[in-house]
Design a protein around this motif. Structure first.
Motif, PDB file in Angstrom:
ATOM      1  N   LEU A  17       9.910 -10.952  10.686  1.00 22.03           N
ATOM      2  CA  LEU A  17      10.990 -10.723   9.859  1.00 22.03           C
ATOM      3  C   LEU A  17      11.580  -9.248  10.359  1.00 22.03           C
ATOM      4  O   LEU A  17      10.828  -8.260  10.630  1.00 22.03           O
ATOM      5  CB  LEU A  17      10.806 -10.605   8.249  1.00 22.03           C
ATOM      6  N   PRO A  18      12.892  -8.922  10.533  1.00 24.09           N
ATOM      7  CA  PRO A  18      13.353  -7.537  10.844  1.00 24.09           C
ATOM      8  C   PRO A  18      12.726  -6.723   9.809  1.00 24.09           C
ATOM      9  O   PRO A  18      12.891  -6.815   8.544  1.00 24.09           O
ATOM     10  CB  PRO A  18      14.899  -7.821  10.849  1.00 24.09           C
ATOM     11  N   LEU A  30      -1.159  -9.675   1.471  1.00 23.64           N
ATOM     12  CA  LEU A  30      -1.828  -9.531   0.184  1.00 23.64           C
ATOM     13  C   LEU A  30      -1.233  -9.314  -0.866  1.00 23.64           C
ATOM     14  O   LEU A  30      -1.612  -9.819  -1.922  1.00 23.64           O
ATOM     15  CB  LEU A  30      -2.831  -8.206   0.634  1.00 23.64           C
ATOM     16  N   HIS A  31      -0.091  -8.650  -0.800  1.00 18.53           N
ATOM     17  CA  HIS A  31       0.629  -8.456  -2.222  1.00 18.53           C
ATOM     18  C   HIS A  31       0.961  -9.759  -2.723  1.00 18.53           C
ATOM     19  O   HIS A  31       0.809 -10.017  -4.134  1.00 18.53           O
ATOM     20  CB  HIS A  31       1.825  -7.508  -1.875  1.00 18.53           C
ATOM     21  N   LEU A  39       5.301 -13.811  -7.782  1.00 17.74           N
ATOM     22  CA  LEU A  39       6.285 -13.545  -6.596  1.00 17.74           C
ATOM     23  C   LEU A  39       5.842 -14.440  -5.588  1.00 17.74           C
ATOM     24  O   LEU A  39       6.953 -15.146  -4.727  1.00 17.74           O
ATOM     25  CB  LEU A  39       5.770 -12.394  -6.238  1.00 17.74           C
ATOM     26  N   LEU A  43       8.982 -17.276  -4.376  1.00 13.44           N
ATOM     27  CA  LEU A  43       9.724 -17.060  -3.094  1.00 13.44           C
ATOM     28  C   LEU A  43       9.505 -18.058  -2.205  1.00 13.44           C
ATOM     29  O   LEU A  43      10.361 -18.394  -1.613  1.00 13.44           O
ATOM     30  CB  LEU A  43       8.727 -15.970  -2.437  1.00 13.44           C
TER      31      LEU A  43
ATOM     32  N   LEU B  13      14.119 -11.489  -4.743  1.00 10.23           N
ATOM     33  CA  LEU B  13      12.470 -11.405  -4.575  1.00 10.23           C
ATOM     34  C   LEU B  13      11.921 -10.885  -3.263  1.00 10.23           C
ATOM     35  O   LEU B  13      10.981 -10.183  -3.237  1.00 10.23           O
ATOM     36  CB  LEU B  13      12.227 -13.196  -4.549  1.00 10.23           C
ATOM     37  N   MET B  14      12.601 -11.030  -2.113  1.00 13.11           N
ATOM     38  CA  MET B  14      12.409 -10.203  -0.975  1.00 13.11           C
ATOM     39  C   MET B  14      12.319  -8.998  -1.213  1.00 13.11           C
ATOM     40  O   MET B  14      11.293  -8.204  -0.465  1.00 13.11           O
ATOM     41  CB  MET B  14      13.187 -10.797   0.369  1.00 13.11           C
ATOM     42  N   ARG B  16      11.292  -7.218  -3.547  1.00 12.56           N
ATOM     43  CA  ARG B  16      10.081  -6.981  -4.287  1.00 12.56           C
ATOM     44  C   ARG B  16       8.902  -6.746  -3.462  1.00 12.56           C
ATOM     45  O   ARG B  16       7.602  -6.471  -3.608  1.00 12.56           O
ATOM     46  CB  ARG B  16       9.927  -7.653  -5.376  1.00 12.56           C
ATOM     47  N   LEU B  17       9.039  -7.029  -2.109  1.00 10.44           N
ATOM     48  CA  LEU B  17       7.836  -7.077  -1.025  1.00 10.44           C
ATOM     49  C   LEU B  17       7.615  -5.651  -0.896  1.00 10.44           C
ATOM     50  O   LEU B  17       8.597  -4.968  -0.648  1.00 10.44           O
ATOM     51  CB  LEU B  17       8.306  -7.748   0.071  1.00 10.44           C
ATOM     52  N   PRO B  18       6.468  -5.030  -0.790  1.00  4.98           N
ATOM     53  CA  PRO B  18       6.075  -3.794  -0.245  1.00  4.98           C
ATOM     54  C   PRO B  18       6.584  -3.593   1.305  1.00  4.98           C
ATOM     55  O   PRO B  18       6.824  -4.282   2.119  1.00  4.98           O
ATOM     56  CB  PRO B  18       4.455  -3.634  -0.300  1.00  4.98           C
ATOM     57  N   GLY B  19       7.363  -2.391   1.275  1.00  8.06           N
ATOM     58  CA  GLY B  19       8.016  -1.967   2.647  1.00  8.06           C
ATOM     59  C   GLY B  19       9.538  -2.615   2.910  1.00  8.06           C
ATOM     60  O   GLY B  19      10.056  -2.298   3.830  1.00  8.06           O
ATOM     61  N   LEU B  20      10.141  -3.430   1.874  1.00 11.52           N
ATOM     62  CA  LEU B  20      11.435  -3.888   2.060  1.00 11.52           C
ATOM     63  C   LEU B  20      11.954  -3.331   0.648  1.00 11.52           C
ATOM     64  O   LEU B  20      11.761  -3.169  -0.563  1.00 11.52           O
ATOM     65  CB  LEU B  20      11.357  -5.426   1.902  1.00 11.52           C
ATOM     66  N   ALA B  28      16.952  -9.188   6.130  1.00 16.53           N
ATOM     67  CA  ALA B  28      16.004 -10.201   5.976  1.00 16.53           C
ATOM     68  C   ALA B  28      16.500 -11.615   5.710  1.00 16.53           C
ATOM     69  O   ALA B  28      16.039 -12.847   6.846  1.00 16.53           O
ATOM     70  CB  ALA B  28      14.542  -9.998   5.309  1.00 16.53           C
ATOM     71  N   ALA B  89      -7.273  -5.463   3.044  1.00 17.10           N
ATOM     72  CA  ALA B  89      -6.560  -4.942   4.101  1.00 17.10           C
ATOM     73  C   ALA B  89      -7.522  -4.011   4.976  1.00 17.10           C
ATOM     74  O   ALA B  89      -7.531  -4.020   6.195  1.00 17.10           O
ATOM     75  CB  ALA B  89      -5.506  -3.757   3.609  1.00 17.10           C
TER      76      ALA B  89
END
Ligand code: ZN
Ligand code: ZN
Lengths: 197, 197
Positions: A17-18, A30-31, A39, A43, B13-14, B16-20, B28, B89
């Motif tokens: 994914l970008p 992991l999240h 989620l 998703l 929903l996307m 809510r992902l960490p880093g997005l 995305a 992780a």
């Protein structure tokens, strides 16, 4: 070795994914596993639904869930104004500003000699046809202020200038923008387009 | 308005992902729609599969697709060495360094007075039990070089010091550094130079 199974497949796919790399993909997975019910499952279902329903509007190139998108189908919007954007993300950005009530035409990119992208690789023939067929009084060229964006705008202007009024977005200092953070080109454009207060 | 349907649900929903964030989630999702067969459908399927199969290892806390994870089930790995990490992780980061051939124990976090996380909120009682029950000769405390990580390491050392040899990763892990951010070489060097506590 740890279990190289569905979890690794998911990490590999997420990393494509970008904006995500391998590390953020691992974190995201992991999240997702921790938030399975809240989620991960929603998703998965949303992606399955979008994979089944998303399509390109046959008229304007927007993405939606019907052959003709909600904007093209909306009878309350003005037919006279047509806003030309490079891609769907730009259309969404225009819609968020909530000020434009006309129609759109999504080119699907910009002309680029380097990448061999000519007018026929974009939705430019369809744009010319819409201007001929629909009762359009003004075409707003809302292309990005990049070299390729402006080259594309000039090309389209050449095709359409005898048929319809053409405008472009004003260039200048963004709201809340600080001069010290702007590039020289933006400052030059803003200065050249200065208005009497 | 544009079609507020499955596509918007997916964007929400996307995001809510960490880093997005919202913007990268929109990017995305457009990317996914463009790569429907190559990426969107496989990703939906992989998420569905992981939602059905992912579980926490009853023994070590690793994430896998069976009740006992592949590492715990791997008979070629050494039973004598037990590496304690904060989260999955970190376990994955250790595995990527490809130098450790023992077993793991995932705490699930660190002690934190601020967040009311005591030993029983972590997998510390299970760790003490494993040291009592399994033929473990050395426990490697591979916790992050943060205040909470080191507090947790000291607490565990107090619990275990009369029962087993304790080591920690060598200097080489930068102060304030988190394992998951380190390159494989740094982890390898730190592991090889591990010290007795
Ligand atoms: Zn449309
Ligand atoms: Zn395990």
């Amino acid at each position: 070795m740890r279990d190289r199974t569905e979890i690794d497949t998911l990490i590999d796919l997420m990393a494509r994914l970008p904006g995500l790399g391998p590390r953020s993909a691992r974190r995201a997975v992991l999240h997702l596993i921790r938030k399975r019910a809240l989620l991960l499952t929603p998703l998965a279902d949303a992606m399955t639904a979008v994979a089944a329903s998303a399509r390109e509007c046959v008229n304007c190139g927007n993405v939606g869930t019907a052959d003709v998108c909600a904007i093209c189908a909306d009878e309350t919007r003005s037919n006279g104004l047509l806003c030309v954007v490079e891609d769907v993300a730009d259309l969404w950005a225009m819609e968020r500003s909530n000020v434009f009530k006309g129609r759109y035409h999504v080119l699907g990119g910009t002309l680029s000699a380097l990448d061999s992208i000519g007018p026929d690789e974009l939705r430019i023939p369809q744009l010319v046809r819409r201007v001929e067929d629909e009762a359009i009084s003004e075409v707003i060229l809302a292309l990005n202020a990049t070299v390729d964006g402006q080259t594309t705008a000039h090309y389209i202007a050449d095709q359409l200038e005898t048929r319809v009024a053409l405008t472009s977005l004003a260039q200048g200092v963004p709201i809340g923008g600080e001069l010290d953070y702007l590039d020289d080109g933006t400052i030059t454009a803003a200065l050249n387009a200065r208005r009497r207060i």
